[in-house]
Design a protein around this motif. Structure first.
Motif, PDB file in Angstrom:
ATOM      1  N   PRO A   4       4.991 -21.266  14.019  1.00  0.00           N
ATOM      2  CA  PRO A   4       5.863 -20.087  14.198  1.00  0.00           C
ATOM      3  C   PRO A   4       5.616 -19.042  13.100  1.00  0.00           C
ATOM      4  CG  PRO A   4       7.152 -22.075  14.467  1.00  0.00           C
ATOM      5  CD  PRO A   4       5.796 -22.501  14.034  1.00  0.00           C
ATOM      6  N   LEU A   5       5.382 -19.503  11.858  1.00  0.00           N
ATOM      7  CA  LEU A   5       5.134 -18.539  10.786  1.00  0.00           C
ATOM      8  C   LEU A   5       3.818 -17.818  11.018  1.00  0.00           C
ATOM      9  CD1 LEU A   5       5.919 -17.332   8.043  1.00  0.00           C
ATOM     10  CD2 LEU A   5       4.652 -19.185   6.968  1.00  0.00           C
ATOM     11  N   ARG A   6       2.808 -18.574  11.439  1.00  0.00           N
ATOM     12  CA  ARG A   6       1.498 -17.971  11.694  1.00  0.00           C
ATOM     13  C   ARG A   6       1.594 -16.897  12.769  1.00  0.00           C
ATOM     14  NH1 ARG A   6      -1.445 -17.357   8.193  1.00  0.00           N
ATOM     15  NH2 ARG A   6      -1.798 -19.108   6.830  1.00  0.00           N
ATOM     16  N   LEU A   7       2.323 -17.213  13.824  1.00  0.00           N
ATOM     17  CA  LEU A   7       2.463 -16.238  14.930  1.00  0.00           C
ATOM     18  C   LEU A   7       3.207 -15.002  14.447  1.00  0.00           C
ATOM     19  CD1 LEU A   7       3.427 -18.677  17.828  1.00  0.00           C
ATOM     20  CD2 LEU A   7       1.294 -17.427  17.587  1.00  0.00           C
ATOM     21  N   TYR A   8       4.243 -15.238  13.658  1.00  0.00           N
ATOM     22  CA  TYR A   8       5.049 -14.128  13.120  1.00  0.00           C
ATOM     23  C   TYR A   8       4.170 -13.223  12.267  1.00  0.00           C
ATOM     24  CZ  TYR A   8       8.807 -12.101  10.160  1.00  0.00           C
ATOM     25  OH  TYR A   8       9.658 -11.259   9.469  1.00  0.00           O
ATOM     26  N   LEU A   9       3.390 -13.835  11.370  1.00  0.00           N
ATOM     27  CA  LEU A   9       2.539 -13.031  10.481  1.00  0.00           C
ATOM     28  C   LEU A   9       1.429 -12.337  11.264  1.00  0.00           C
ATOM     29  CD1 LEU A   9       2.244 -15.452   7.427  1.00  0.00           C
ATOM     30  CD2 LEU A   9       3.689 -13.445   7.642  1.00  0.00           C
ATOM     31  N   ALA A  10       0.900 -13.004  12.274  1.00  0.00           N
ATOM     32  CA  ALA A  10      -0.156 -12.384  13.095  1.00  0.00           C
ATOM     33  C   ALA A  10       0.391 -11.159  13.823  1.00  0.00           C
ATOM     34  CB  ALA A  10      -0.697 -13.400  14.088  1.00  0.00           C
ATOM     35  N   CYS A  11       1.608 -11.280  14.303  1.00  0.00           N
ATOM     36  CA  CYS A  11       2.237 -10.149  15.013  1.00  0.00           C
ATOM     37  C   CYS A  11       2.432  -8.973  14.065  1.00  0.00           C
ATOM     38  CB  CYS A  11       3.586 -10.615  15.580  1.00  0.00           C
ATOM     39  SG  CYS A  11       4.399  -9.375  16.555  1.00  0.00           S
ATOM     40  N   ILE A  12       2.886  -9.285  12.857  1.00  0.00           N
ATOM     41  CA  ILE A  12       3.100  -8.212  11.874  1.00  0.00           C
ATOM     42  C   ILE A  12       1.765  -7.570  11.521  1.00  0.00           C
ATOM     43  CG2 ILE A  12       3.775  -7.761   9.475  1.00  0.00           C
ATOM     44  CD1 ILE A  12       5.952  -9.873   9.836  1.00  0.00           C
ATOM     45  N   LYS A  13       0.739  -8.386  11.365  1.00  0.00           N
ATOM     46  CA  LYS A  13      -0.580  -7.864  10.981  1.00  0.00           C
ATOM     47  C   LYS A  13      -1.111  -6.910  12.049  1.00  0.00           C
ATOM     48  CE  LYS A  13      -5.032  -9.428   9.283  1.00  0.00           C
ATOM     49  NZ  LYS A  13      -5.888 -10.581   8.953  1.00  0.00           N
ATOM     50  N   ASN A  14      -1.005  -7.330  13.304  1.00  0.00           N
ATOM     51  CA  ASN A  14      -1.505  -6.481  14.394  1.00  0.00           C
ATOM     52  C   ASN A  14      -0.733  -5.167  14.467  1.00  0.00           C
ATOM     53  OD1 ASN A  14      -3.353  -8.443  15.078  1.00  0.00           O
ATOM     54  ND2 ASN A  14      -2.007  -9.399  16.585  1.00  0.00           N
ATOM     55  N   THR A  15       0.551  -5.252  14.256  1.00  0.00           N
ATOM     56  CA  THR A  15       1.383  -4.027  14.308  1.00  0.00           C
ATOM     57  C   THR A  15       1.016  -3.095  13.163  1.00  0.00           C
ATOM     58  OG1 THR A  15       3.156  -5.441  15.149  1.00  0.00           O
ATOM     59  CG2 THR A  15       3.753  -3.204  14.538  1.00  0.00           C
ATOM     60  N   LEU A  16       0.766  -3.662  11.999  1.00  0.00           N
ATOM     61  CA  LEU A  16       0.402  -2.820  10.852  1.00  0.00           C
ATOM     62  C   LEU A  16      -0.944  -2.158  11.070  1.00  0.00           C
ATOM     63  CD1 LEU A  16       1.534  -4.990   7.802  1.00  0.00           C
ATOM     64  CD2 LEU A  16       2.541  -2.855   8.577  1.00  0.00           C
ATOM     65  N   GLU A  17      -1.874  -2.897  11.652  1.00  0.00           N
ATOM     66  CA  GLU A  17      -3.190  -2.310  11.925  1.00  0.00           C
ATOM     67  C   GLU A  17      -3.081  -1.110  12.849  1.00  0.00           C
ATOM     68  OE1 GLU A  17      -5.978  -6.309  11.349  1.00  0.00           O
ATOM     69  OE2 GLU A  17      -5.461  -5.595  13.337  1.00  0.00           O
ATOM     70  N   ALA A  18      -2.159  -1.200  13.779  1.00  0.00           N
ATOM     71  CA  ALA A  18      -1.965  -0.074  14.706  1.00  0.00           C
ATOM     72  C   ALA A  18      -1.188   1.057  14.042  1.00  0.00           C
ATOM     73  CB  ALA A  18      -1.219  -0.559  15.949  1.00  0.00           C
ATOM     74  N   ALA A  19      -0.232   0.689  13.187  1.00  0.00           N
ATOM     75  CA  ALA A  19       0.670   1.709  12.632  1.00  0.00           C
ATOM     76  C   ALA A  19       0.083   2.421  11.428  1.00  0.00           C
ATOM     77  CB  ALA A  19       1.999   1.065  12.234  1.00  0.00           C
ATOM     78  N   MET A  20      -0.881   1.760  10.750  1.00  0.00           N
ATOM     79  CA  MET A  20      -1.363   2.351   9.505  1.00  0.00           C
ATOM     80  C   MET A  20      -2.496   3.333   9.773  1.00  0.00           C
ATOM     81  SD  MET A  20      -2.180   0.400   5.940  1.00  0.00           S
ATOM     82  CE  MET A  20      -0.769  -0.654   5.967  1.00  0.00           C
ATOM     83  N   CYS A  21      -2.201   4.335  10.562  1.00  0.00           N
ATOM     84  CA  CYS A  21      -3.164   5.415  10.797  1.00  0.00           C
ATOM     85  C   CYS A  21      -2.504   6.665  10.260  1.00  0.00           C
ATOM     86  CB  CYS A  21      -3.470   5.561  12.291  1.00  0.00           C
ATOM     87  SG  CYS A  21      -4.217   4.087  12.974  1.00  0.00           S
ATOM     88  N   LEU A  22      -2.713   6.896   8.989  1.00  0.00           N
ATOM     89  CA  LEU A  22      -1.970   7.953   8.311  1.00  0.00           C
ATOM     90  C   LEU A  22      -2.917   9.092   7.938  1.00  0.00           C
ATOM     91  CD1 LEU A  22       0.051   5.608   5.921  1.00  0.00           C
ATOM     92  CD2 LEU A  22       0.728   6.414   8.175  1.00  0.00           C
ATOM     93  N   GLN A  23      -2.375  10.264   7.929  1.00  0.00           N
ATOM     94  CA  GLN A  23      -3.163  11.411   7.491  1.00  0.00           C
ATOM     95  C   GLN A  23      -2.271  12.324   6.681  1.00  0.00           C
ATOM     96  OE1 GLN A  23      -3.962  12.893  11.553  1.00  0.00           O
ATOM     97  NE2 GLN A  23      -2.849  14.725  10.953  1.00  0.00           N
ATOM     98  N   ASN A  24      -2.931  13.179   5.946  1.00  0.00           N
ATOM     99  CA  ASN A  24      -2.181  14.102   5.115  1.00  0.00           C
ATOM    100  C   ASN A  24      -1.459  15.118   6.007  1.00  0.00           C
ATOM    101  OD1 ASN A  24      -1.230  15.344   2.821  1.00  0.00           O
ATOM    102  ND2 ASN A  24      -3.005  16.696   2.640  1.00  0.00           N
ATOM    103  N   PHE A  25      -0.196  15.371   5.711  1.00  0.00           N
ATOM    104  CA  PHE A  25       0.563  16.321   6.518  1.00  0.00           C
ATOM    105  C   PHE A  25       1.563  17.008   5.603  1.00  0.00           C
ATOM    106  CE2 PHE A  25       1.554  17.839  10.699  1.00  0.00           C
ATOM    107  CZ  PHE A  25       2.856  18.269  10.615  1.00  0.00           C
ATOM    108  N   PRO A  26       1.327  18.267   5.255  1.00  0.00           N
ATOM    109  CA  PRO A  26       2.272  18.959   4.357  1.00  0.00           C
ATOM    110  C   PRO A  26       3.613  19.158   5.052  1.00  0.00           C
ATOM    111  CG  PRO A  26       0.177  20.118   4.489  1.00  0.00           C
ATOM    112  CD  PRO A  26       0.163  19.098   5.561  1.00  0.00           C
ATOM    113  N   CYS A  27       4.617  19.316   4.242  1.00  0.00           N
ATOM    114  CA  CYS A  27       5.966  19.462   4.771  1.00  0.00           C
ATOM    115  C   CYS A  27       6.064  20.742   5.594  1.00  0.00           C
ATOM    116  CB  CYS A  27       6.953  19.489   3.604  1.00  0.00           C
ATOM    117  SG  CYS A  27       8.661  19.612   4.134  1.00  0.00           S
ATOM    118  N   GLN A  28       6.709  20.625   6.775  1.00  0.00           N
ATOM    119  CA  GLN A  28       6.801  21.779   7.677  1.00  0.00           C
ATOM    120  C   GLN A  28       7.886  22.755   7.249  1.00  0.00           C
ATOM    121  OE1 GLN A  28       5.597  20.389  12.086  1.00  0.00           O
ATOM    122  NE2 GLN A  28       7.469  19.474  11.350  1.00  0.00           N
ATOM    123  N   GLU A  29       8.816  22.281   6.437  1.00  0.00           N
ATOM    124  CA  GLU A  29       9.990  23.097   6.134  1.00  0.00           C
ATOM    125  C   GLU A  29       9.924  23.749   4.765  1.00  0.00           C
ATOM    126  OE1 GLU A  29      13.003  20.267   6.751  1.00  0.00           O
ATOM    127  OE2 GLU A  29      12.625  20.173   8.905  1.00  0.00           O
TER     128      GLU A  29
END
Lengths: 169, 334
Positions: A4-29
């Protein structure tokens, strides 16, 4: 480690790989400002849907992403009073030294025990895959450390009690 | 309150001041000049030469003086435990407020840490109200008390097959509420955040030399628990620090600058061997490499001292062929 821990960590890892697509973005306001949008949450078009991954009722992970920043909040399992105290102490210890960790948030998000804030600058300075591996390793190490601390405290108590009672003999 | 000091030397060092100072039960005057000074013992070692004075008698006197308070405060408890040994109910405790032998006696060894002792059938029970400042101290102490109760029952023989262990250690119990014998005691003493720990002292624990040990253990129970908590907290702190260092090292390995950092000599040498130059630099280096190889192939065997025989310093001149007509050396024949 249990499945169960392995599955939990694998799920988090996959989500982070998808979510960690960051780029510079200056504040709009505000002119000449560059702020992590996931913290401000002023512009909904810059935010992605938050993802909540639950291992059980006591353990969960919230991943909130935006265009230039990512916030990961963790809730750690606390079975009894001793684990509760140890978890609180340890995670507070780490949070107070957040500058050494760079990606750690000084105060956890409400309802969680510890939080990370990763910005596009961190992704430029660090390797993305290794950063994700660090987060996963961090979660494993926290759990391991708290279990070991609990066992150590109980063992110490046992030894000290034995020694005290032996003095009467 | 009086105490008897039997050692001859101490008698000359201490005087009891009568009446004592206001607010105190006993005032002592110390004559420091009467403490015997030491014999000198010369010691040498291989590299260093040093001297020190060693006086066992002076140390003994100073130790006895420092024990005075402990002896006075423990005398009441000692009398109670002695009376248990003799099974004599007529030996009443010195207590100005109580006429009943079975009423609990309040003993204060450390300020604001009183504990109660009361007599029961064939045993004396010592009850310690436990208070701690921090919630984490309460949790660590609770774990300690649980172990003490469990091991107390094991060594007392209620749990466990070993008959020889029966009755050796005093039976220990823990309760969140005070014992009914403590009814009527001040509320501030009975307000706790960590319950009440009780020890049942039987005649076995006060036989002969065990009496002093038992008295000392009971008087210092609070200090023992607090020291255990302090050491546990220190241990937890050390482990947290160690774990934090390992996590920080792990994070530093994710840095992109890590590959270009200066490493140790061996790795640097390997890197330089493996390094591949790029762009114009590569072309230049390739040309250099080519010309170097041509030179090697032309002058394959190099003998030291034979430099004049090398082609670039030849003593045999070869004719030059030039396309320029002015350089012609022949004339046209008619």
């Amino acid at each position: 480690m249990a499945n169960p821990l392995r599955l939990y960590l694998a799920c988090i890892k996959n989500t982070l790989e998808a979510a960690m697509c960051l780029q510079n973005f200056p504040c709009q306001e505000v002119e000449r400002h560059n702020k992590p949008e996931v913290e401000l949450k002023t512009s909904p078009e810059l935010l992605l849907n938050p993802v909540l991954i639950c291992r059980n009722e006591a353990e969960k992970c919230l991943i909130e992403s935006s265009i230039n920043s990512l916030r990961i909040s963790l809730k750690v399992k606390q079975a009894d009073e001793l684990e509760n105290i140890l978890t609180k102490k340890f995670l507070r210890f780490l949070s107070m030294r957040a500058e050494a960790f760079q990606v750690l948030r000084r105060k956890p998000v409400q309802g969680y025990d510890i939080s990370f804030l990763i910005t596009n600058y961190h992704c430029e300075e660090m390797q993305k895959q290794k950063l994700i591996d660090f987060i996963i390793q961090f979660m494993e190490d926290i759990e391991k450390e708290i279990s070991e601390l609990k066992i150590s405290v109980n063992t110490r108590g046992r030894l000290v009690a034995t020694e005290f009672l032996k003095q009467f003999m | 309150m009086q105490c008897s000091i039997s050692e001859t030397n101490i008698v000359y060092v201490i005087d009891i001041v009568d009446p004592p100072r206001l607010g105190f039960q006993l005032t002592l005057k110390l004559h420091l000049d009467k403490i015997p000074r030491g014999k000198f013992i010369l010691c040498t070692s291989f590299h260093y030469f040093f001297t020190f004075s060693f006086n066992a008698e002076a140390i003994k006197i100073i130790t006895r003086i420092s024990e005075i308070q402990a002896i006075i405060l423990s005398s009441q408890l000692k009398e109670m435990l002695k009376s248990l040994n003799f099974q004599d109910d007529s030996q009443a405790m010195n207590n100005n407020n109580n006429n009943n032998n079975r009423r609990p006696i309040r003993i204060v060894y450390h300020p604001s840490e009183p504990f109660y002792v009361f007599r029961q059938r064939e045993k004396i029970t010592a009850v310690f109200p436990m208070n701690f400042r921090d919630n984490s101290d309460v949790v660590i102490a609770t774990s300690f008390f649980q172990n003490t109760v469990w091991f107390g029952s094991v060594y007392f023989g209620w749990v466990g097959p070993n008959q020889k262990e029966m009755g050796k250690a005093p039976q220990c119990s823990w309760s969140p509420v005070p014992a009914y014998q403590l009814r009527g005691e001040p509320v501030q003493d009975l307000t706790t955040n960590s319950g009440f720990v009780s020890f049942d002292i039987t005649p076995r624990h006060v036989e002969g030399k065990r009496l002093d040990k038992t008295v000392w253990n009971l008087l210092n129970f609070y200090a023992y628990v607090k020291y255990h908590i302090k050491c546990s907290r220190g241990y937890i702190q050390r482990r947290m620090r160690k774990r934090m260092d390992s996590l920080v090292k792990l994070l530093n390995n994710t840095s992109l600058k890590e590959e270009t950092q200066v490493m140790n000599g061996r790795c640097k040498y390997i890197k330089e061997l493996v390094k591949v130059p790029k762009g114009k630099l590569m072309i230049k280096q390739r040309c250099k490499e080519m010309s170097r190889r041509v030179k090697i192939s032309r002058f394959r065997i190099k003998i030291n001292g034979c430099a004049r025989f090398r082609f670039n310093q030849r003593w045999i001149s070869l004719p030059k062929f030039s396309s320029n007509p002015s350089n012609k050396s022949y004339t046209k024949l008619d």
